[in-house]
Each structure stands twice: as structure tokens, then as C-alpha cells.
Design a protein around this motif. Structure first.
Motif, short mmCIF file in Angstrom:
data_model
loop_
_atom_site.label_atom_id
_atom_site.label_comp_id
_atom_site.label_asym_id
_atom_site.label_seq_id
_atom_site.Cartn_x
_atom_site.Cartn_y
_atom_site.Cartn_z
N GLY A 1 0.87 -1.28 -0.22
CA GLY A 1 0.12 -0.02 0.10
C GLY A 1 0.74 1.24 -0.04
N VAL A 2 1.88 1.30 0.84
CA VAL A 2 2.91 2.30 0.95
C VAL A 2 3.58 2.66 -0.36
N SER A 3 3.88 1.57 -1.08
CA SER A 3 4.71 1.67 -2.15
C SER A 3 3.52 2.16 -3.33
N THR A 4 2.59 1.82 -3.19
CA THR A 4 1.64 2.30 -4.27
C THR A 4 1.27 3.74 -4.13
N LEU A 5 1.19 4.24 -2.85
CA LEU A 5 0.90 5.47 -2.83
C LEU A 5 2.26 6.36 -3.13
N LEU A 6 3.38 5.87 -2.79
CA LEU A 6 4.71 6.82 -3.24
C LEU A 6 4.96 6.44 -4.76
N ARG A 7 4.15 5.74 -5.53
CA ARG A 7 4.65 5.75 -6.93
C ARG A 7 4.40 6.89 -7.69
N ASP A 8 5.39 7.25 -8.65
CA ASP A 8 5.33 8.50 -9.38
C ASP A 8 4.35 8.25 -10.70
N ASP A 9 4.42 6.95 -11.19
CA ASP A 9 3.40 6.75 -12.60
C ASP A 9 2.24 5.98 -11.81
N VAL A 10 1.20 5.93 -13.05
CA VAL A 10 -0.09 5.27 -12.56
C VAL A 10 0.01 3.81 -13.21
N LEU A 11 -0.15 2.87 -12.22
CA LEU A 11 -0.57 1.59 -12.39
C LEU A 11 -1.64 1.43 -13.56
N GLY A 12 -1.04 0.56 -14.65
CA GLY A 12 -2.00 0.47 -15.81
C GLY A 12 -2.31 1.43 -16.70
N GLN A 13 -1.44 2.48 -16.68
CA GLN A 13 -1.53 3.51 -17.32
C GLN A 13 -1.97 3.24 -18.86
N GLY A 14 -1.01 2.34 -19.28
CA GLY A 14 -1.21 1.94 -20.92
C GLY A 14 -2.59 1.67 -21.23
N PHE A 15 -3.35 1.10 -20.17
CA PHE A 15 -4.72 0.43 -20.45
C PHE A 15 -5.70 1.66 -20.28
#
Length: 566
Positions: A496-510
Motif C-alpha cells: 500500500g505504501v509503495s502504491t501511494l509513493l509511486r510516481d507513475d500510474v499503474l495500468g497507465q497504458g490501458f
């Protein structure tokens, strides 16, 4: 196996050989006239045009024989007599693996309009497999079949091998016609159920004919047990076939298109097989109780011939283009998701906007029926109901377009449902450390390592991820020790913390290709998903804290059979 045994069961295999020949003839005969190349266009050659349907029919027959042999080993024969069924399953799985592997270059050659010889060039074949979902699916099937063969050699449990064989027969359903266009989620799921039920039904019938031919003293019990299963398979095959045809055809096209005529042929065969099944229950099973196996062998032999010929018709149907619907306008979001999503997710829509997930709906129904039979308590049925809500309500509908809803569904299916199903039902079978690792493998791979970017929006990946989450969660809550729960809690918090700190968006291509008709703040949605994961970790930590250390220790000793402390 004694010589008399070989002589007694030998008549079954000529029937299978004849049925396999009928399947090949039907598959090739129905395919060649349809896919004949036009003058001046590339021709992959007769080896591909005729070889592909022939090899596919044989591969599917090898698959159903593998499933049937392992069904017998797992559920129909006593433990001391399982070895012959397992050995037969291994031989069939070996042929299945070889035939499925052969389908990979044949599928690539067919798609590229190249001859089989030129397609076998690694510089052509390897890139083609990575780009062609059907070729890749056959490669997955070949690996699954090889794992079944290896599992028999390594003496893995028969039930686990049966489950692997059933799962291994389904990837083609998620990569063919049914995986594209509008309502492809329902079409793919219905075809998966269709293939699974047909595999168990056809393979199981061959298995019980072998058992009856061997004159085993448990033959009557095995046949009665399979008879109930066969009725369920017939109903699933009929219902899923009707749904798949309804999604592809208008009523008029049943009679005016080649595809519709083949659907009617399959329907007629299904009615005939239903009549055979009725006579089996009325005449053959009572006769077997009196020691007369001939009635079962004669009726069952005819039934096997019809079944295997129907496999050939199904291969021909799969190679026949479906007619275009009169209202064939499909929006871009329907192409990607399978259905329209005109409104953004809200609490009310998550509760009221239902769309059935056929696979998990059937799983929940079967689990509830099992609970009734075994006399399970309220928590079991609450878990079944929650599985339906998590996959068929608005949660399932909005899951492909919202990461936070996707995370919520994973948590419900992977943690809440197993916790309810196994409430007060501890099991010593699974090691807690292994279960915790299995639970954390998916979120670490999908969200922390970015695997979600590759599979976002893929229906097969969604189904596989949910199945993994459910099985891993059942393993965790089969023996929910405090260390295992704390490990999972810490892992969820970290993800959860790593998701909050991501600079990019997961699944951005889709998500960038997803034309939703409402404002969609993907960054805010990802932050909500991260907080859901952190909250789940905190909730699991609280559950672990409420489990007193002495109680957990004594429970672990009791489950392992070791003496506790004095």
C-alpha cells in the motif's frame, strides 16, 4: 494389470479410436470448404489448413481423456486401485502436451498465412507467438499438460492433478473469438464453463466404461457417482452453449448462416446425448447392480462415439466466422471491457449495478451445495454469498476501470471470503509460512513490481488473479497463525505504501485507451487503492493481535499432532 483385465477393457479403446477418427473427419470436413484461400492470396498450404483442425481435435480428445483418467483416480476408484488410472492419465497427458505444442506453430502459420515449414523458423515463430493470443494460449496448455505428466511421475495428489488438468484445458476459451467484441466477458466465461463441463463429462464417461469393463466390485458405485456428475455437466454444457449462441447470433441467423447451422447440429447432438444419459440412469445402472455390464458398455459406447464426433463439430464451429450482428455497433469501451460503463462508480452503483461473473457464480453455487451436503454453518454460506457480491455486483462491473475497486475486490475474494468459509475449520494440511507467501506473491508482483501494467484490462488475467487470491486465502485461513497473519499484514501495508509513493500510474497504458464518458482522476483513484491496502494490513494486524499467543501455539501443536507443553 492382469491379462484378463486388458482383454476386458480393450473394446473401449477401439471405440475411442473410431470416435477420434470421426472427430478429425468432422473437424477437417467442416473447415476446409470455409477457409479455402481466394485466388491470388497467400495460401499456408494443406498441411496447415487440414492439419490444424485435425491436430486440434486430437489435442482436445487427449485433454478430455486426461481429465477423465484423473477424475477416476481422484474420486471414482479406491485409493489402492488408483495407479492404473494415474498411469493412463500420464500417457494421455503426454500426448496432450505434444499435440498442444504442435498447435503453436500451426496456429502461427494459419494467422500469418505462411507455410508450416517457413513458420518453424525461430525468427518468425517466437515473435509471432508473443503477438498471437491463441498461439500463446496453446503454449500455456502444452506446459499445463506437461506439468500433469510430471506430477503423476512425482506422485502428486490425484485431486491436485485433476484440478490442474481441468484448468489446463481452459486457456483457449479466453483467447479465441469469445475474447473479443461486446460482452466478451460473458462469452469467454460461458465458453470456459462449456469446455470444463464437457471435458469432465466426456472423459469421465470413458473412465467409467473402463471401470465397468474391468468388472471391478466398485463399478456400480463409481457409475452412480459419475451419473449424478454427468447430469450436472449436461446442464452446464446446455446452459453455457445457449448463452454463447445468444451472444453471437440472432434467432434468424441460426437458420440462415453456416455458423448457426453448426450450432443447431451441436444442440441436436446434445439432445441425443441427454437421451442416452436418461437411458443410462433408467436401464444401465440398475443392470450393473445385477452384475450385467453389457447394457452400460453398449449404451456408453454409442454415447462416446456421439460425444467425440461432437468434438469435431465444435472444432469446425470454432474455425467458422460468426455472422455479423445487425446491430454490430460496439463502443470502444465495450471492445476493451466487454460492456458499457456510462457512469462513474459510487457506493449506490457498487451495490445495485450487477453483472454476473459466470465462473465465480458457479463456484459459489457449487460451494453452497457442498455446504448443504456437509452441514456447514452460517459462516460458510456467508462466504459463498460474499463471493457472489464481490464478483457479480457493481464491484465486479467497475473492477476493470477503477484500480481502487479492483483492490477492494481482491481483498474481499482473497481474505474476507476465505476467512468466512474456513471460520472454525482449521486444517493441518497447509504450512502457514507457505500460505502467507502465496497470499503476498500476487500483490507484490502486480502492484509493487508493476506487473499490473502488463495485464490491466485482460479478462483472463482478472480471472486468474481472483482464482489465485481465493486459493491462497483458503490456504492462509486453513491455519491462521499469528506469525502468518502478521506477515501478510506487513506485506499489504508495504504494498500500500509503495502504491501511494509511486510516481507513475499503474495500468497507465490501458487506462489511457479507456474512453470512459465521465471524469476519471486516475491518480486519486490510485491513492485510494493504496490506502485500501494499508487499511487491510492494519485490519489483519488487529486480527492477529486478538489471537492470544498461547492459544495459537497450542492450536499449532494440536494441528500438527505434536504434544503440547505441559
Amino acid at each position: 494389470m492382469a491379462t484378463t483385465d486388458r482383454r476386458l477393457h480393450a473394446p473401449v479403446w477401439p471405440l475411442v479410436a473410431v470416435g477420434g477418427g470421426l472427430a478429425v473427419l468432422c473437424a477437417v470436413g467442416l473447415t476446409l470448404p470455409v477457409l479455402r484461400p481466394a485466388f491470388g492470396l497467400p495460401d499456408p498450404g494443406l498441411a496447415v489448413r487440414a492439419g490444424l483442425p485435425a491436430i486440434r481435435a486430437l489435442a482436445e480428445i487427449a485433454a478430455v481423456l486426461t481429465v477423465g483418467a484423473l477424475l477416476a483416480a481422484a474420486f471414482l476408484v479406491p485409493e489402492g486401485d488408483r495407479r492404473p488410472a494415474l498411469d493412463l492419465g500420464a500417457r494421455c497427458a503426454g500426448w496432450w502436451a505434444v499435440l498442444a505444442a504442435t498447435m503453436v506453430p500451426l496456429t502461427a502459420a494459419d494467422a500469418l498465412d505462411r507455410t508450416l515449414f517457413t513458420t518453424l523458423d525461430p525468427a518468425v515463430l517466437l515473435p509471432a507467438v508473443s503477438r498471437l493470443p491463441v498461439a500463446l494460449a496453446w503454449l500455456v496448455v502444452a506446459h499445463a499438460a506437461a506439468l500433469v505428466w510430471l506430477g503423476v511421475k512425482l506422485a502428486y495428489p490425484a485431486r491436485a492433478l485433476f484440478a490442474l488438468a481441468v484448468v489446463g484445458s481452459t486457456p483457449i476459451a479466453l483467447a479465441g473469438h469469445s475474447s473479443a467484441g461486446g460482452s466478451h466477458d460473458l462469452a469467454g466465461d460461458s465458453l470456459m464453463l462449456h469446455i470444463t463441463a464437457a471435458s469432465v463429462w466426456i472423459g469421465g464417461l470413458v473412465a467409467v466404461l473402463v471401470i465397468a469393463g474391468l468388472r471391478r466390485d466398485y463399478a456400480a458405485t463409481a457409475v452412480r457417482r459419475f451419473s449424478a456428475l454427468a447430469l450436472g455437466c449436461w446442464l452446464v454444457v446446455a446452459a453455457s452453449g445457449v448463452l454463447n449462441a445468444w451472444l453471437r447470433l440472432s434467432p434468424a441467423q441460426l437458420f440462415t448462416s453456416r455458423y448457426g447451422v453448426l450450432v443447431l447440429a451441436k444442440a441436436a447432438a446434445l439432445v441425443v446425448l441427454g437421451a442416452f444419459g436418461y437411458w443410462q440412469r433408467r436401464r444401465a445402472v440398475p443392470a450393473l447392480d445385477d452384475g450385467r455390464a453389457g447394457v452400460l458398455l453398449r449404451l456408453g459406447g454409442c454415447e462416446v462415439l456421439v460425444m467425440l464426433a461432437t468434438v469435431g463439430i465444435a472444432v469446425g464451429l470454432g474455425r467458422t466466422p460468426a455472422p455479423a450482428a445487425a446491430d454490430a455497433r460496439v463502443s470502444p469501451i465495450e471492445v476493451l471491457v466487454g460492456y458499457p460503463v456510462p457512469d462513474p462508480p459510487s457506493l449506490a452503483r457498487l451495490v445495485t449495478d450487477w453483472r454476473p461473473d459466470l465462473v465465480f457464480l458457479v463456484v459459489a453455487i457449487l460451494a453452497a451445495m457442498w455446504g448443504v451436503r456437509r452441514g456447514h454453518g452460517w459462516s460458510w454460506f456467508a462466504g459463498c454469498a460474499l463471493l457472489v457480491v464481490a464478483t457479480c455486483s457493481g464491484i465486479g462491473r467497475f473492477e476493470p476501470v477503477s484500480l481502487s475497486v479492483h483492490i477492494g475486490q481482491q481483498v474481499l475474494v482473497g481474505l474476507a471470503v476465505p476467512a468466512l468459509l474456513l471460520h472454525n475449520r482449521p486444517s493441518p494440511v497447509v504450512r502457514p509460512a507457505f500460505a502467507a507467501s502465496a497470499v503476498l506473491a500476487a500483490p507484490l508482483l502486480w502492484y509493487t513490481l508493476g506487473g499490473f501494467d502488463v495485464v490491466a484490462g485482460q479478462h483472463w488475467a482478472r480471472a486468474g488473479a481472483l482464482a489465485w487470491a481465493l486459493v491462497a486465502g483458503l490456504a492462509l485461513f486453513a491455519r491462521p497463525t499469528r506469525p502468518a497473519l502478521l506477515t501478510v499484514a506487513a506485506g499489504y501495508a508495504f504494498v500500500g505504501v509503495s502504491t501511494l509513493l509511486r510516481d507513475d500510474v499503474l495500468g497507465q497504458g490501458f487506462l489511457a485507451r479507456l474512453p470512459v464518458p465521465w471524469p476519471h482522476d486516475v491518480v486519486a483513484d490510485q491513492h485510494l487503492a493504496g490506502w485500501l491496502l494499508v487499511t487491510t494490513g492494519a485490519a489483519l494486524a488487529l486480527v492477529a493481535a486478538r489471537r492470544s499467543a498461547p492459544a495459537v501455539t497450542e492450536s499449532a501443536y494440536a494441528l500438527s499432532g505434536s504434544p503440547g507443553r505441559s
